[in-house]
Design a protein around this motif. Structure first.
Motif, PDB file in Angstrom:
ATOM      1  N   UNK A  95       0.687  -1.347  -0.091  1.00 51.36           N
ATOM      2  CA  UNK A  95      -0.040  -0.086   0.009  1.00 51.36           C
ATOM      3  C   UNK A  95       0.826   1.309  -0.034  1.00 51.36           C
ATOM      4  N   UNK A  96       1.991   1.406   0.533  1.00 50.46           N
ATOM      5  CA  UNK A  96       2.800   2.318   0.733  1.00 50.46           C
ATOM      6  C   UNK A  96       3.688   2.300  -0.571  1.00 50.46           C
ATOM      7  N   UNK A 107       1.841   4.201  -3.166  1.00 49.94           N
ATOM      8  CA  UNK A 107       1.776   5.561  -3.220  1.00 49.94           C
ATOM      9  C   UNK A 107       3.384   6.219  -3.451  1.00 49.94           C
ATOM     10  N   UNK A 125       5.713   5.587  -1.600  1.00 47.17           N
ATOM     11  CA  UNK A 125       6.334   5.780  -0.302  1.00 47.17           C
ATOM     12  C   UNK A 125       7.339   4.312   0.013  1.00 47.17           C
ATOM     13  N   UNK A 173      12.047   2.630   5.512  1.00 49.87           N
ATOM     14  CA  UNK A 173      12.031   3.968   5.832  1.00 49.87           C
ATOM     15  C   UNK A 173      12.679   4.148   7.409  1.00 49.87           C
TER      16      UNK A 173
END
Lengths: 733, 506
Positions: B164-165, B168, B170, B176
């Motif tokens: 899902x990240x 987008x 990300x 991260x």
């Protein structure tokens, strides 16, 4: 369990749903806050910028601040789960007063009346110095500033110290001795600029992981790590120095010896900016590579390579932490580190710094403002001009200011034992876990007429024995500033309300001053931390730690600014970020003649050498998952799972000799006491003859084993070496 | 074939962008940790883990739990520890692993409900909690022990690379959070990877990538000692006993054995006694099969377990044992109604029953459980039926002179099978098999001896002296005990864990 769950109709879809947060993107829906509150991490002194996510008045998440100059969005595992420290059953919620042996809930009015009248009673009977105060490095600077005034001027005792003496007092004493003042000269940026990084007694991978991140940005540097244990940091080294325990001072002298003989020193710099070279040169003659090799257990070749790497570097960085500080020779070892920086004349260059990597989030703040080992603003007790200066700023008579430091932490404990101190106020620290040879401290506390413990958590092993517990707000629940190891002042903000009746330490100090009848004199017109900050700006003006150009607004806007920062610096900013600041780049030091001092310091073996009955050297330290006495991290379930219990590391050769197997339960015995039921880790991380255990766990507390041995200069305890034997456990499975 | 530039260093890896120069003091480094270009045909995303950079701080593990709101005891990403060398030349290594998003994901092949899918666009192995029934079979199948059962939900869960990240733009939570930039998302060409994965997907502390072709690329530090070993090497703990599966497998094997024996005897006899006995065996089978959904996290959805009959042995087990139950029931009904041609139905039930035992045994031949993945498992399950089935009908009064001999032969076979299995485990070079042998010969030594005694007493001695009831009771106890040992003594393949941890037993 519900039937719909048992049958499988309910799989908690809502709890495990995802959503989109404008700041962090796709994430668990329950972690998406209503607002993000900017603040600074409340664990260690790296001082990472972060945001706390608040939803319906509860902290539900955190994220690193991408724009913060320290951590650039990264956080360590403790920081990543810091919101879990706030909302737990272990928080102190109400003032508790001991009546008939039990702690009972009372109101704040009654609690503070009791505290002030009991303190007054003790002081009237035994003298003002029969009151002692032991503070911390965990409060905000505004609170330290307020507390210092309250203790020294309001309660009239100078028997005030903090657990910072268990942590970085040796760095303070060493800096004062070498440079004329406390204050780490460098910046984290040095880790990225240095061509050699020499870490001595500093396991940053476990204790300051975000500094590893900064180091990682510098692919050019050569990393040298000196540590008797193959720590997580040691394995990152280009050159690892597995020196014998506490031979660091000999190694540093040996390096200086080689630097002088190889002509890798800067004579012009030494002549212009230092004193004591001739004595040092003579003194170092005996620290030949042969002798140093014998003392340290390192090969001569390794010592030469280290010295040449350091000496030839354009910008060598030396960082240290508790491996150096936790020693009866700590302050002098810091002098020997500073010697290297002075001999090579590199100090103040980008990349070059003798850098004390501090422990707690705001140990630096208490050093600047704290009124413990010095007067606020790095002023000296024994300097009449400093006292007059401060008295003028505070509008009090200079006679009110003490002319000498009161007792240091270990000496406060000693005074409790002897009955010289009868009432003690312990603030945001947990000595029953953290003090060496803790049974002595227990006896000392039992001797007291009145023990007040002010803490964010209850029960802790220390609040449990208190006569009065004052519940305090913690990180995330109050406002102020922290100073990190690189002198960067960052803003700390309130995200949520403290639980129950808990108040910020600041409010407790103001209320206490009110009860004592000194509030208007000490804190004229104050209502919040900002008033303290504004006064501190004036008090620090013109000092090394000059805050005069700082404001809360600037700190918010720039995500932290390094001191010294004068009003002129502020005026020059013009919308640009402040430049990285390094002290002493001009060679002007804080000693009277403006010169730094080179110290001829002598290596000595540590006092409690192993013998037939206690054949191992016990080393103690940390693990990345936990913080200090685990009061906070014990409440963070994921950290607790990752490091659930204390262990003992032992070399396979020793284990074979003792017929011990991996995961056996063992008992460690020192001449003082013993710890039972430790899980044995048989590992090549430690050298034969040495064992290691972490110090966070009250259930298996290394500090029942450690010695009452303190640095004569800094009063810091010698946690890192004592003699023990290891046996099969008698308790346990 | 990809059109992206292929570097010499990594002929099969296409990095989206190198580290961007940053004149402003590296204040915000441009991320090169996730690809910034779209995937081409034949490509997928994968993790790159740089072991030379990892400092073992476990930020990834904490960030993962926060990202997915997982309880603290559930890790979709885990950091393990390895150690080698001799002081002071000690090598400490860390391994941070989520899901390896394999080319041939055995979790997906084994899943009976088709809750797993390999995303066509990204190659990410996805798990659908809504479809999952919590049978935990994927956990057994995965050689990396990646899927984790979530008690409070009744379903498993696993790393989905934060798809899902990624969607987008990300970084995944672990990428991260990592302060060493040791975790990265890359693009891999699947066909090229299949040729070269052995060099980059295998690492100390990791099971062989051969089972499923893991896509995770691992960069190893230089000067790696050959003896780097998991920090949890010495911590071998028994697995969950799965009592409902112990009962279910032994009793369905008894039922099939009993039915088949009774049916064969009925072919030779005029009496109806064998049919009564066969029906009794069937009832035992139906009851035991009926209780088996109780071990699921979501028993109400047990019916979904037949969906993946094309690939999953678990689905096949359910299909064939259901078929056995249905046809044996039909046989019984037809028999009582005295309708002819029942032997065809009996033969069908026999065939389906044997298929069922086979499927049951084959479903344990999973990559993640080496001690199960041997012919001894199939032999053990078949012989359980062969010992208990005839004894069961004998207890109900159906016997021939040959019957005790068949039982004794099967029991001796079972005894030898157990001994051979133990010797093979001991002699194996695989850690997990040795560790299973270690459990059997230490923690469970007494139970192993008892199990062997029971099979000899109940299966050989007592039937030969015609003490059928006592023989049956002891033999049944022996087989149940044997099956218990089968479950608890298996040591799963796993990634290196820490000194403290053991993955959740499954």
């Amino acid at each position: 369990m519900k039937l719909s769950r048992l049958l499988g109709f309910d799989i908690l879809g809502e709890k495990y749903a995802y959503g989109h947060d404008p700041e962090i993107g796709y994430t668990a829906a329950e972690k998406i806050p209503d607002k993000w509150v900017p603040t600074t991490c409340g664990y260690c002194s790296v001082g990472c910028g972060m945001y706390v996510g608040v939803k319906d008045g509860r902290a539900v998440s955190v994220r690193g601040n991408d724009d913060h100059p320290v951590n650039r969005g990264k956080l360590c595992p403790k920081g990543l789960a810091e919101h879990h420290t706030l909302d737990t059953d272990a928080r102190a919620r109400d003032p508790l007063l001991r009546r008939g042996g039990r702690l009972e809930r009372v109101g704040w009015g009654e609690a503070l009346d009791e505290m002030v009248s009991r303190f007054r009673g003790v002081q009237q009977k035994y003298g003002p110095r029969a009151l002692g105060v032991v503070g911390t490095g965990q409060l905000v600077t505004e609170e330290f500033y307020a507390l210092g005034k309250l203790v020294q001027l309001g309660f009239g005792t100078n028997n005030y110290d903090g657990n910072t003496t268990l942590c970085m007092a040796s760095a303070v004493s060493g800096y004062k001795g070498s440079f004329g003042s406390d204050g780490p000269p460098g910046a984290y940026d040095d880790l990225e600029q240095a061509d050699v990084v020499f870490l001595i007694g500093a396991n940053i991978a476990d204790n300051h992981p975000i500094l590893c991140y900064r180091l990682e940005q510098n692919p050019r540097t050569k990393l040298i790590v000196a540590d008797p244990r193959v720590s997580k940091t040691a394995r990152l080294a280009d050159l690892y120095l597995p020196l014998k325990p506490r031979s660091d001072l000999a190694l540093l002298n040996g390096i200086a010896h080689i630097l002088i003989h190889a002509g890798l020193i800067d004579r012009d710099y030494i002549d212009a900016h230092t004193t004591g070279f001739a004595e040092l040169e003579t003194h170092l003659e005996k620290y030949t590579p042969e002798r140093v090799a014998a003392v340290t257990g390192l090969s001569e070749e390794l010592i030469y390579r280290t010295a040449l790497l350091y000496g030839r570097a354009k910008a060598p960085f030396i960082g240290w932490t508790m491996g150096v500080n936790h020693s009866t020779k700590g302050a002098e070892t810091v002098n020997a580190i500073c010697n290297l920086a002075l001999l090579t004349g590199t100090i103040g260059r980008p990349g070059a710094s003798p850098f004390s990597i501090t422990g707690q989030c705001n140990a630096m703040g208490t050093r600047e403002t704290g009124f413990t080992s010095g007067l606020p603003g790095y002023r000296k007790f024994d300097d009449a001009a400093d006292r007059e200066d401060l008295a003028r700023l505070w509008n009090v008579s200079p006679d009110e200011l003490p002319t000498e430091r009161g007792l240091a932490y270990p000496d406060i404990v000693e005074a409790c034992l002897k009955g010289d101190i009868k009432a003690l106020w312990v603030i945001a620290t947990n000595p029953i876990v953290s003090f060496p040879n803790v049974d002595v401290l227990r006896q000392a506390f039992e001797n007291l007429d009145f023990l007040v413990v002010q803490d964010g958590y209850h029960p802790t092993p220390t609040t449990e024995i208190a006569d009065l517990v004052l519940p305090a707000a913690i990180w995330g629940e109050k406002e102020g500033t922290y100073t990190n190891s690189e002198r960067r002042v960052s803003k700390v903000n309130k995200a949520v309300d403290p639980p129950g009746e808990a108040k910020s330490d600041f409010d407790i100090f103001l209320a206490g001053a009110e009860k004592r009848g000194v509030r208007e004199r000490l804190y004229p017109g104050w209502s919040g931390p900002k008033d303290a900050f504004e006064e501190w700006r004036r008090v620090s003006k013109g000092r090394l730690c000059d805050y005069s150009g700082l404001s809360y607004e600037l700190l918010e806007q720039r995500h932290g600014v390094q001191w010294p920062f004068t009003e002129e610096d502020a005026a020059r900013l013009n919308g640009e970020p402040p430049a990285t600041s390094r002290l002493y780049a001009d060679g002007q030091f804080q000693a009277e003649n403006g010169k730094a001092k080179l110290w001829a310091v002598e290596w000595e073996p540590f006092s409690e050498q192993p013998n037939d009955s206690f054949p191992f050297i016990l080393n103690t330290g940390r693990t990345v998952e936990h913080w200090h006495t685990r009061t906070k991290t014990k409440e963070v379930k994921i950290l607790e799972r990752l490091a659930p219990t204390a262990w003992l590391e032992m070399n396979p050769r020793d284990a074979r000799r003792l017929s011990l197997q991996p995961h056996d339960r063992v008992r460690v015995v020192s001449p003082r006491s013993h710890v039972d039921d430790l899980e044995l880790r048989i590992t090549e991380i430690v050298a034969p003859g040495q064992v290691f255990m972490p110090f966070h766990y009250v259930e298996r507390n290394s500090n029942v084993l450690t010695q009452s041995a303190f640095d004569p200069l800094s009063r810091e305890p010698n946690y890192k070496q004592c003699a023990v034997r290891v046996e099969r456990a008698t308790l346990g499975r | 074939m990809s059109t992206h530039p292929v570097t010499e260093e990594n002929p099969f890896v296409i990095l989206a962008s190198g580290p961007a120069p940053n004149p402003e003091g590296l204040l915000r480094r441009e991320s090169s940790l996730v690809p910034k270009i779209p995937l081409q045909d034949g490509e997928q995303y994968r993790f790159h883990f740089d072991m030379s950079k990892c400092i073992g701080c476990k930020c990834c593990e904490v960030a993962c739990a926060e990202q997915n709101n997982n309880p603290p005891d559930i890790s979709w990403r885990r950091v393990g520890e390895m150690e080698g060398g001799v002081y002071p030349n000690t090598q400490r290594l860390y391994l941070s692993m989520g899901c390896n998003h394999c080319v041939e994901p055995s979790c997906m092949t084994g899943c009976p409900t088709e809750a797993y899918s390999k995303d066509a666009a990204t190659g990410i192995v996805l798990h659908d909690a809504n479809m999952c029934i919590g049978c935990e079979y994927c956990i057994w199948n995965c050689p990396y022990n990646v899927p984790v059962f979530n008690e409070e939900r009744g379903v498993v869960g696993k790393c989905d690379m934060c798809h899902g990240r990624l969607a987008e733009g990300d970084k995944p939570a672990c990428v991260n959070a990592c302060p060493s930039e040791a975790i990265q998302i890359e693009i891999v060409n699947i066909e090229q990877w299949k040729k070269v994965y052995r060099e980059s997907a295998n690492a100390p502390g990791l099971p062989s990538a051969d089972d499923t072709i893991s896509t995770t690329r691992v960069t190893l530090p230089g000067g790696l000692p050959l003896d780097a070993r998991k920090a949890d090497y010495h911590r071998v703990k028994p697995e969950k006993p799965h009592f409902s599966l112990v009962a279910m497998t032994v009793l369905t094997q008894l039922a099939v054995g009993g039915f088949v024996a009774a049916w064969l005897l009925s072919l030779l006899s005029e009496s109806r006694t064998p049919d009564v006995a066969g029906t009794a065996a069937l009832i035992v089978g139906l009851l035991s099969f009926g209780i088996s959904p109780l071990h699921l996290g979501r028993p109400a959805f047990a019916f979904r377990a037949v969906r993946n009959w094309k690939r999953s042995w678990l689905s096949r087990e359910i299909v064939s044992l259901t078929g056995f139950g249905a046809s044996a029931t039909a046989y019984a009904v037809l028999l009582w109604l005295e309708i002819p041609a029942v032997n065809v139905v009996g033969a069908m039930a026999t065939a389906l029953g044997l298929c069922g035992i086979t499927a049951t045994s084959f479903l344990y031949l999973v990559p993640g459980r080496p001690a199960w993945r041997t012919p001894y498992t199939v032999v053990e399950f078949v012989l359980t039926g062969a010992v208990l089935g005839p004894l069961f009908i004998a207890v109900l009064g159906v016997t021939t002179p040959l019957l005790p001999v068949i039982v004794a032969a099967a029991a001796i076979g079972q005894l030898l099978n157990q001994v051979w299995k133990f010797v093979a485990l001991t002699r194996s070079e695989e850690f997990e098999k040795q560790a299973s042998a270690r459990l059997l010969s230490r923690e469970f030594a007494l139970l192993v001896l008892l199990r062997l005694l029971l099979v000899v007493a109940g299966g050989v001695v007592l039937p030969l002296v015609d003490w059928m009831i006592a023989g049956f009771v002891l033999a049944l106890a022996g087989e149940l005990l044997g099956r218990y040992l089968f479950f608890v003594s298996v040591v799963p393949k796993n990634m290196a864990l820490t000194f403290f941890e053991q993955a959740e037993a499954a």
